[in-house]
Design an enzyme around this catalytic site. Sequence first.
Site, short mmCIF file in Angstrom:
data_model
loop_
_atom_site.label_atom_id
_atom_site.label_comp_id
_atom_site.label_asym_id
_atom_site.label_seq_id
_atom_site.Cartn_x
_atom_site.Cartn_y
_atom_site.Cartn_z
CG ASP A 109 39.09 47.30 32.62
OD1 ASP A 109 38.02 47.39 33.24
OD2 ASP A 109 39.57 48.22 31.92
CG HIS A 110 34.46 43.38 36.81
ND1 HIS A 110 33.92 42.50 35.90
CD2 HIS A 110 33.88 43.07 37.99
CE1 HIS A 110 33.06 41.71 36.51
NE2 HIS A 110 33.01 42.04 37.77
NE ARG A 111 37.06 50.23 32.61
CZ ARG A 111 37.89 51.18 32.24
NH1 ARG A 111 37.47 52.41 32.11
NH2 ARG A 111 39.16 50.91 32.01
CB VAL A 165 37.44 40.57 31.75
CG1 VAL A 165 37.45 39.12 32.17
CG2 VAL A 165 38.41 40.81 30.59
#
Length: 425
Positions: A397-399, A401
């Site tokens: 989850d780029h939010r 990581v």
Amino acid sequence: MAEIKNVVVPDIGNFKDVAVIEVAVKAGDKVSAEQALISLETDKATIDVPAPFAGVVKEVKVKVGDKVSEGVLIVTIEATAGAAAAPAASSAPASVAAAPAPVPKPAVVAAPVAAAPTAPVSSGASAHASPSIRRFARELGVNLAQVGGSGEKGRVTKDDVQNFVKRSLAGGGTSTGGTLPGLLPWPDVDFAKFGAIEAKPLSRIKKISGANLHRNWVMIPHVTQFEEADISEMEAFRKELGAEYAKQNIKITPLAFMLKACAITLKHFPDFNASLDASGENLILKKYIHIGVAVDTPDGLMVPVIRDVDQKGIVQLAKELGEVSAKARDKKITAADMQGGCFTISSLGGIGGTAFTPIINAPEVAILGVSRSSMKPVWKDGEFVPRLMLPLSLSYDHRVVDGAAGARFTTYLAHVLSDMRRLAL
Ligand code: CAO
């Protein structure tokens, strides 16, 4: 008697002859202090000119397409009795009827730049819209990136946002689980027109997991990081162990090692052993390591959870893995067996393939996809040597990581898998 005051273009830096792209008011409109009157666009930014005080618009002196510079008259406003100039301009003169009213600091947003083709998500930041439209969209909870712009150069207008909201409210359920705001409805095709067909209802599990996968795919900005781990030593050891435990009917597959290696890696990177809370504002770090394992059953995908993986040895994990996958395939798995996971492993290694992009199991932060290992020539100490390489695909989850953390995680994991001693740590 109420005064009529002129509102002029404020200091907008060095810009001259700037295009008016939007006129947000008309004669007779009541405006409050700071409300956007017009929007201007330079080649670098979009600027809203706000009302310096509350009142009623008497005359609008500009139209869309006009070019204006600092000091040009925009509108005249009959000030509401007792209305004070907006705070940003409170020290400037405000009482002389003919004098230009002081204008609060204009709101500026950078002009949109094309999103990189691989950008994993759009929050609306790249949409082409003025600050007032952005504010309007924000108040309605609309993601501008999903709104088609009908204005000049694809600019999103107030009408576009309003129509988007109307369409979203009207878009009830469809056989595909509802139309997402801004998306076209699912194509309704009469397939029988083109040849023989047969309708096969989706299983109950597929319907449930499908709805979850769909939500996770749409709501989580996924990035997938790929890596290869040298498991030559691990595989030799697994075979030894496998022969030993075959008598006890325990099958030691690579997945037991993967579980252990992931537990060690999760301990090293606590942000991956976490979940965003419902508000999306806090990361909940977990002090336990429970890992879900995707199991393919004839009725669909199930994800039983193996608890406290960090506290168990390879043989114990292999035993539990065998038990839960049998339980899942025999439809004996309970809801409790599938709860509490911190991270998921989806292994297609027994089947084949070189890589894939697994979908995160919300509210977890990451999922590891494992593909089939194969012998590859690896350059080592000045020569190619045959090594057994295991492909890993980590979706995160780029939010939560960052890309660098994603790459560090897979690098560390590959290191643990290639160095058996680390599994004992
Ligand atoms: N590379 C090479 N061989 C592998 C391997 C890998 N990464 N992983 C497993 N294998 C081998 C095993 O060693 C075993 O070989 P032998 O039979 O010769 O001993 C064989 O493949 C089959 O393994 P398995 O599937 O029985 O066992 P597993 O522990 O690897 O996996 C389970 C268990 C339950 C995860 C698996 O059966 C399964 O259901 N996989 C599918 C998961 C899935 O559908 N994921 C997709 C989710 S998204 O839709």
